[in-house]
Design a protein around this motif. Sequence first.
Motif, mmCIF file in Angstrom:
data_model
loop_
_atom_site.group_PDB
_atom_site.id
_atom_site.type_symbol
_atom_site.label_atom_id
_atom_site.label_comp_id
_atom_site.label_asym_id
_atom_site.label_seq_id
_atom_site.Cartn_x
_atom_site.Cartn_y
_atom_site.Cartn_z
ATOM 1 N N ASP A 107 -8.058 6.931 -15.547
ATOM 2 C CA ASP A 107 -6.640 7.243 -15.356
ATOM 3 C C ASP A 107 -6.385 8.731 -15.552
ATOM 4 O O ASP A 107 -5.241 9.190 -15.535
ATOM 5 N N TYR A 112 -0.258 -0.174 -19.412
ATOM 6 C CA TYR A 112 -0.443 0.045 -20.855
ATOM 7 C C TYR A 112 0.891 0.253 -21.576
ATOM 8 O O TYR A 112 1.067 -0.155 -22.708
ATOM 9 N N GLY A 155 -12.649 3.733 -21.269
ATOM 10 C CA GLY A 155 -11.729 4.696 -20.679
ATOM 11 C C GLY A 155 -12.539 5.894 -20.197
ATOM 12 O O GLY A 155 -13.724 6.039 -20.530
ATOM 13 N N ASP A 156 -11.898 6.779 -19.442
ATOM 14 C CA ASP A 156 -12.641 7.946 -18.962
ATOM 15 C C ASP A 156 -12.928 8.942 -20.092
ATOM 16 O O ASP A 156 -13.964 9.593 -20.101
ATOM 17 N N GLY A 157 -12.016 9.025 -21.074
ATOM 18 C CA GLY A 157 -12.261 9.914 -22.218
ATOM 19 C C GLY A 157 -13.492 9.464 -22.988
ATOM 20 O O GLY A 157 -14.373 10.268 -23.315
ATOM 21 N N GLY A 158 -13.587 8.185 -23.271
ATOM 22 C CA GLY A 158 -14.732 7.636 -24.008
ATOM 23 C C GLY A 158 -16.005 7.752 -23.197
ATOM 24 O O GLY A 158 -17.082 8.035 -23.743
ATOM 25 N N LEU A 178 -7.307 14.812 -18.594
ATOM 26 C CA LEU A 178 -8.762 14.997 -18.649
ATOM 27 C C LEU A 178 -9.355 15.797 -17.503
ATOM 28 O O LEU A 178 -10.335 16.517 -17.682
ATOM 29 N N SER A 212 -13.639 2.840 -35.175
ATOM 30 C CA SER A 212 -12.838 3.216 -34.006
ATOM 31 C C SER A 212 -13.243 4.563 -33.426
ATOM 32 O O SER A 212 -12.376 5.387 -33.101
ATOM 33 N N GLY A 213 -14.508 4.782 -33.290
ATOM 34 C CA GLY A 213 -14.978 6.040 -32.705
ATOM 35 C C GLY A 213 -15.163 5.901 -31.201
ATOM 36 O O GLY A 213 -15.895 5.019 -30.734
ATOM 37 N N GLU A 257 -6.561 10.517 -18.125
ATOM 38 C CA GLU A 257 -5.934 10.959 -19.382
ATOM 39 C C GLU A 257 -6.438 10.163 -20.575
ATOM 40 O O GLU A 257 -7.036 9.095 -20.412
ATOM 41 N N VAL A 285 -12.880 2.732 -27.123
ATOM 42 C CA VAL A 285 -11.686 2.831 -27.958
ATOM 43 C C VAL A 285 -10.578 3.480 -27.151
ATOM 44 O O VAL A 285 -10.809 4.507 -26.500
ATOM 45 N N GLY A 286 -9.396 2.883 -27.166
ATOM 46 C CA GLY A 286 -8.267 3.441 -26.426
ATOM 47 C C GLY A 286 -7.370 2.320 -25.953
ATOM 48 O O GLY A 286 -7.520 1.161 -26.370
ATOM 49 N N SER A 287 -6.455 2.639 -25.054
ATOM 50 C CA SER A 287 -5.506 1.630 -24.565
ATOM 51 C C SER A 287 -6.232 0.455 -23.932
ATOM 52 O O SER A 287 -5.808 -0.705 -24.056
ATOM 53 N N HIS A 288 -7.344 0.753 -23.229
ATOM 54 C CA HIS A 288 -8.066 -0.339 -22.560
ATOM 55 C C HIS A 288 -8.578 -1.363 -23.582
ATOM 56 O O HIS A 288 -8.675 -2.542 -23.279
HETATM 57 C C1 LIG Z 1 -14.367 10.135 -31.661
HETATM 58 C C2 LIG Z 1 -12.901 9.918 -31.522
HETATM 59 N N1 LIG Z 1 -12.094 10.961 -31.206
HETATM 60 C C3 LIG Z 1 -10.772 10.761 -31.055
HETATM 61 C C4 LIG Z 1 -10.214 9.534 -31.259
HETATM 62 C C5 LIG Z 1 -8.700 9.331 -31.128
HETATM 63 N N2 LIG Z 1 -8.418 8.518 -29.929
HETATM 64 C C6 LIG Z 1 -8.231 7.186 -29.978
HETATM 65 S S1 LIG Z 1 -7.967 6.517 -28.503
HETATM 66 C C7 LIG Z 1 -8.065 7.991 -27.725
HETATM 67 C C8 LIG Z 1 -7.891 8.108 -26.235
HETATM 68 C C9 LIG Z 1 -8.926 7.357 -25.471
HETATM 69 O O1 LIG Z 1 -8.847 7.734 -24.122
HETATM 70 P P1 LIG Z 1 -9.718 7.021 -23.031
HETATM 71 O O2 LIG Z 1 -11.129 6.939 -23.457
HETATM 72 O O3 LIG Z 1 -9.484 7.681 -21.719
HETATM 73 O O4 LIG Z 1 -9.157 5.550 -23.040
HETATM 74 P P2 LIG Z 1 -7.672 5.038 -22.669
HETATM 75 O O5 LIG Z 1 -6.808 5.225 -23.870
HETATM 76 O O6 LIG Z 1 -7.215 5.879 -21.515
HETATM 77 O O7 LIG Z 1 -7.854 3.605 -22.324
HETATM 78 C C10 LIG Z 1 -8.310 9.020 -28.645
HETATM 79 C C11 LIG Z 1 -8.451 10.443 -28.295
HETATM 80 C C12 LIG Z 1 -11.096 8.484 -31.624
HETATM 81 N N3 LIG Z 1 -10.656 7.247 -31.868
HETATM 82 N N4 LIG Z 1 -12.421 8.703 -31.709
#
Ligand SMILES: Cc1ncc(C[n+]2csc(CCOP(=O)(O)OP(=O)(O)O)c2C)c(N)n1
Length: 529
Positions: A450, A522, A422-425, A472, A396-397, A452, A370-373
């Motif tokens: 990226d 993005y 994404g790196d956050g996920g 991040l 959307s988790g 972030e 989930v994210g911009s990617h």
């Molecule tokens: C469990 C959870 N926490 C927070 C969010 C809110 N959220 C949606 S997209 C996102 C950023 C995702 O970052 P990353 O994984 O790095 O992917 P990118 O956007 O960089 O592609 C966040 C924090 C969410 N959807 N799910």
Amino acid sequence: MTIADYFAKQFYIEGVRYVFGIPGGPSIPWMEAFRNAGIEFILTSGEASAGIMADVTSRITGVPGVCHATFGPGATNISTGVGGAFLDRSSVIVLTSEIDDMMAGRTTQMNIDHQKLFAPITKATFRLNRGNAGEVPGKAFKLCREEYPGPVHIGLPADIAGIETDALPEILPLDVSQAQNDLSGIIPLLERSRRPLIAAGLTAKRLAVQPLLLEFLETHKVPVVLTPMAKGLISENHPSYAGVLSHALSDYFGDLYEKTDLIIGIGYDPVEFNYESWIPDVPLIHFDTRVTDMPPDKNILQYSGRPEEWFKVLKNLNPGSLVFGQSLIKGIRDEMISVFEGFTGHFGPVAAMKILREELPYDTMVTADVGSHLHLAGQLWETGGKGNFIITNGWSGMGFGIPAALAALVAKPGSRALCITGDGGFLMSAGEIATARRYNLPVIVVVLSDGELNLIRLKQLWKELPAYGTSLYHGDLFGSDVFLGAKVLKADSSEAMLKAVITALSLNEPVIINAVIDPEDYKWLVVKR
Ligand SMILES: Cc1ncc(C[n+]2csc(CCOP(=O)(O)OP(=O)(O)O)c2C)c(N)n1
């Protein structure tokens, strides 16, 4: 037979072959019973992943997925995956250990009320006892499968597994009851329309309406937009295909909305994207298995039933609508493609995804996080009309992508699975790389690094705010060419990416591609909402 053996037998009869989870002490007799019945326990690194794996197992096999967690913290951890099954409409049975009757309600270690915890994120929740043990499995399987599918929770008091029962298997028929539909408003609208637009969604994908839809589009060349979870329902090259709602560049559909005189929702589940958020001011006919909770409006007509019936009613659509859309769609598609072609001269997510698309076979099961990617993949990725693009959008988790890909490999051994995250996920489910190694699941995980949380960073940018709480790490995410024993192939250019993908494809083991991208793309692609 003990209650645990009875359950295991019932679950096996229903087609269950895996239980995903993390055990606690009281889980042991259940695990043994399942093992003896031919059901394998798959140990995950976090319970949320177990819930996600059960969800994806159900989506792929059509048999309810089963997950398990222990008391309190196990239950709260797994609730994230269970919420996903709830809002992504997946039939899942979640089993948690509950404190025995003697201590329930008392102050004791790890004890919270699981019935209350799961009530808002399941279709039903049961606490097992001697009296209901015979009927609970049958009820749970029936309920979790009925439209909309979703999770059912069964609490297993710690002292119940070994109790003898003479309960007999109970097989209940699926509920096929349907709403009364009033066609008197729907048919004239279909007959009058000259420029209809079809929006197909999650229910259509789940119920595999592809053949019916394709047959219909042969005679009615109507433009089609898909919700993100319906991606793959028709091929991106189909002349009716306009693109994916709410994902990258979906603001290009403006012309389509302006010209249409009727929106036809086909298996459209508003959990992904409310109609109100995008439809123009024209009548809407909503075909689904359930009536949706739209405010009463004379311009909104609903038909609930099975897909065969939707398409029977749709035969009333004016064939004069044949001429609408084809050139308009071609214009939109060409414009989108030329924007994607424009990202040259740097190594960004578009370049990385194009290389992946070119190198990976079309039968690869692809999951995204989930994210911009995801916004980018949703529009750019070509599925070729195969239904193997697996995402979460109702829930959307973050953290979905890796366990989803592992579940795909468990369900379809010998196949190929790619996770784009994404790196956050990635950081949320990173521990599951150990699960991939434990079960020899040769997943390819592409981390678009990226540095972030880009999607949130973009939202800050749109508000002209600095990056805050969205960065991040400093330097390289992995700082190593091994992570939890899996190879990490670093790619910071298109050439390096191509090499990494070819290497990953040649390995029959879990591998991570650390694609160090410039996230600039993005900014131009993700639609402001
Ligand atoms: C469990 C959870 N926490 C927070 C969010 C809110 N959220 C949606 S997209 C996102 C950023 C995702 O970052 P990353 O994984 O790095 O992917 P990118 O956007 O960089 O592609 C966040 C924090 C969410 N959807 N799910």
